[in-house]
Enzyme design. Structure first.
Site, short mmCIF file in Angstrom:
data_model
loop_
_atom_site.label_atom_id
_atom_site.label_comp_id
_atom_site.label_asym_id
_atom_site.label_seq_id
_atom_site.Cartn_x
_atom_site.Cartn_y
_atom_site.Cartn_z
N ASP A 294 -3.98 -2.38 -5.61
CA ASP A 294 -4.87 -1.36 -5.83
C ASP A 294 -6.23 -1.57 -5.73
O ASP A 294 -6.67 -2.67 -6.19
CB ASP A 294 -4.68 -0.65 -7.22
CG ASP A 294 -3.66 0.29 -7.46
OD1 ASP A 294 -2.90 0.62 -6.36
OD2 ASP A 294 -3.58 0.92 -8.53
N LYS B 273 -4.18 7.48 -2.44
CA LYS B 273 -3.32 8.37 -3.38
C LYS B 273 -3.95 9.82 -3.12
O LYS B 273 -4.97 10.00 -3.02
CB LYS B 273 -3.50 7.83 -4.70
CG LYS B 273 -2.71 6.63 -5.21
CD LYS B 273 -2.82 6.31 -6.63
CE LYS B 273 -2.42 5.00 -6.95
NZ LYS B 273 -0.75 4.97 -6.82
N GLY C 263 -1.03 1.30 -15.63
CA GLY C 263 -2.27 1.09 -16.31
C GLY C 263 -1.93 0.74 -17.62
O GLY C 263 -2.76 0.48 -18.54
N ARG D 175 16.55 -0.25 -13.64
CA ARG D 175 17.76 -0.40 -13.81
C ARG D 175 18.76 0.87 -13.76
O ARG D 175 19.63 1.13 -13.67
CB ARG D 175 17.95 -0.76 -15.29
CG ARG D 175 17.75 -2.36 -15.48
CD ARG D 175 18.15 -2.69 -16.83
NE ARG D 175 18.01 -4.07 -17.09
CZ ARG D 175 18.41 -5.19 -16.77
NH1 ARG D 175 19.84 -4.75 -16.08
NH2 ARG D 175 18.22 -6.27 -16.85
N GLY E 129 2.95 -1.10 -14.28
CA GLY E 129 2.78 -2.14 -15.41
C GLY E 129 2.99 -3.56 -15.07
O GLY E 129 3.20 -4.37 -15.87
N GLY F 198 -1.37 -2.58 -9.92
CA GLY F 198 -2.35 -1.66 -9.87
C GLY F 198 -3.53 -2.38 -10.64
O GLY F 198 -4.19 -3.26 -10.09
N SER F 199 -3.58 -2.29 -11.89
CA SER F 199 -4.60 -2.72 -12.80
C SER F 199 -4.44 -4.13 -13.00
O SER F 199 -5.38 -4.88 -13.12
CB SER F 199 -4.73 -2.00 -13.99
OG SER F 199 -4.41 -0.56 -13.90
#
Lengths: 191, 292
Positions: free
Chosen positions: B24, B81, B153, B165, B214, B235-236
């Site tokens: 990101d 996005k 995030g 899973r 995550g 991402g973050s």
């Protein structure tokens, strides 16, 4: 004995290459180290991002071993693999391709994903020419070729398949088409 | 199911992104850092998910000029996005010729009922999922790449693991089913029987399956790859860490060498502080992004 084919698998569509080769009854080894490279009969450098694959070649110090490998064993590069096998890349002085085929390439030369396409080109390995489906995804172009390079295929006026000794490169992705014609040609270089 | 040529090209690009890290980025400067760190593609967005979470308000497609700057700054594919169901934003992204569109729950949804009908677009789409039903509905609508939703995030990998899973175990169940059970599963998931049969036969999704939501450390990336993800979106986790360049490089190495802990250790020293994470239980349910 079936051939053992190595596929450089730092990044890219190595799984697609593997699928096709296993259908052709090859033994496949995914290669991420010099030790693994030394145990295969030929090598494929797949499509993917050339900058990412080049970075790993440098970190793992694999450029020299691959150059030595090419002295007596076949290598085939598709798309990003073609760029990496060439002599240099236009507008990019930082990258240091392997220089195993005397060509200058241009990255993403047909444009971005919007311009990706499937075309019908010509492949001629043994004098005779045949039609071949060619899948181009953000594909490179061959801008210049040296005198030792043989042109084995074109799409319209563009050079899309080149060969220098036992090293071949395609600007497109035979591994995404149903035909295994090009794989069979590559494997024939083993003999 | 023979793929038509348009769809082959869409899935083809996803194949080329395998074994890589999609990062990101908010600015051209971040995009250059990502490319130098070995990103296989960048994802343009207005704010990274952690900031979207903090700021609240409506999160939308990235500003046009930002996307243009990012496209100019790098050679690798540029994704962007758009809001769920916002086909007009998607049309703008197609006009801008980004390489992939992420119809993303990280942004504020624009339509509570419909996702974008993605087949007519020439640009491929990636969509998030929490389970097999969501994945197959998105594929049926035209998505050429699936990723887990995880909890964007949060810096917490637990939800992405849960989604990976779950999809794996639902596919394993399909493989054992007889035709009448497959019919029932197709009805329950609200997708055509043919698609369900294809997944049962192949034992995997008909398009690549990446992880997202995550991932904050190299080990998080390894965990996802070991659970069957074919690439990771971060991402973050990169630009919210204290050393984005080093963390980016380490996650790239970890994703490639996920089967070689020695390489991951070698790449993971001196990374500074990872992004601060959130416990999922402490996030109010209405602030969870994955339920969108």
């Amino acid at each position: 004995m079936p051939a053992t084919v190595g596929i450089l698998s730092f990044q890219g569509d190595f799984a697609k290459h593997q699928q096709v080769l296993e259908k052709l009854r090859c033994q496949v080894r995914l290669i991420k180290s010099v030790e693994a490279l030394n145990r295969v009969d030929c090598l494929i450098i797949p499509g993917g991002e050339s900058s990412v694959i080049a970075r790993f070649l440098k970190i793992e110090k694999m450029a020299q071993p691959i150059k030595e490998f090419a002295q007596h064993k076949p290598i085939w590069g598709t798309c990003a693999g073609m760029i990496l096998l060439g002599r240099s890349i236009i507008d990019d002085n930082k990258a240091q391709p392997l220089g195993l085929i005397d060509i200058i390439t241009a990255r993403n030369a047909y444009g971005r994903q919007y311009e990706s396409f499937v075309g019908t080109g010509e492949f001629g390995a043994c004098g005779e020419k045949e039609e071949m489906e060619m899948v181009f995804i953000r594909a490179p172009k061959v801008i210049k070729i040296g005198k030792d390079v043989e042109i084995l295929g074109r799409w319209q006026d563009e050079i899309t398949i080149v060969r220098q000794d036992k090293v071949v490169a395609t600007a497109f992705h035979p591994e995404l088409s149903a035909s295994t014609r090009f794989q069979e040609f590559f494997l024939s270089l083993l003999h | 199911m023979a793929m038509d040529k348009e769809f082959l090209l869409k899935v083809g690009l996803a194949e080329m992104l395998k074994g890589g890290v999609i990062m990101d980025v908010v600015t051209a400067e971040q995009a250059r850092i990502a490319e130098d760190a070995g990103a296989v593609a960048v994802m343009a967005l207005e704010r990274v998910p952690a900031d979207i979470r903090k700021a609240g308000g409506v999160a939308r497609m990235s500003p046009i000029e930002k996307i243009e700057e990012i496209k100019k700054a790098v050679q690798i594919p540029v994704m962007a996005k758009c809001r769920i169901g916002h086909f007009a934003e998607a049309e703008l992204l197609e006009e801008l010729k980004v390489d992939y569109i992420d119809e993303s729950e990280v942004l504020t949804p624009a339509d509570n009922e419909f996702h974008i009908y993605k087949h007519p677009f020439k640009i491929p789409f990636v969509c998030g999922c929490r389970n097999l039903g969501e994945a197959l509905r998105r594929i049926h609508e035209g998505a050429a790449l699936i990723r887990t939703k995880g909890e964007a995030g949060s810096g917490n990998i637990v939800e992405a693991v849960k989604h990976l899973r779950l999809v794996n175990s639902e596919i394993a169940q399909l493989k054992k089913m007889k035709i009448d059970q497959l019919k029932k599963a197709a009805r329950k998931m609200r997708v055509p029987l043919e698609l369900v049969k294809l997944v049962a036969r192949k034992g995997k999704l008909p398009v690549p399956n990446f992880a997202a939501g995550g991932i904050a450390t190299p080990a998080d990336a390894v965990l996802c790859m070991k659970l069957g993800a074919e690439s990771v979106f971060v991402g973050s986790g990169i630009f919210k860490s204290s050393k984005p360049e080093a963390v980016g490089k380490a996650i790239v190495t970890a994703t490639t060498h996920f089967d070689n802990p020695a390489k991951v250790v070698e790449a993971s020293r001196l990374l500074g502080e990872a992004m601060r994470g959130l416990e999922i239980d402490k996030i109010p349910k209405e602030e969870m992004l994955q339920y969108r």
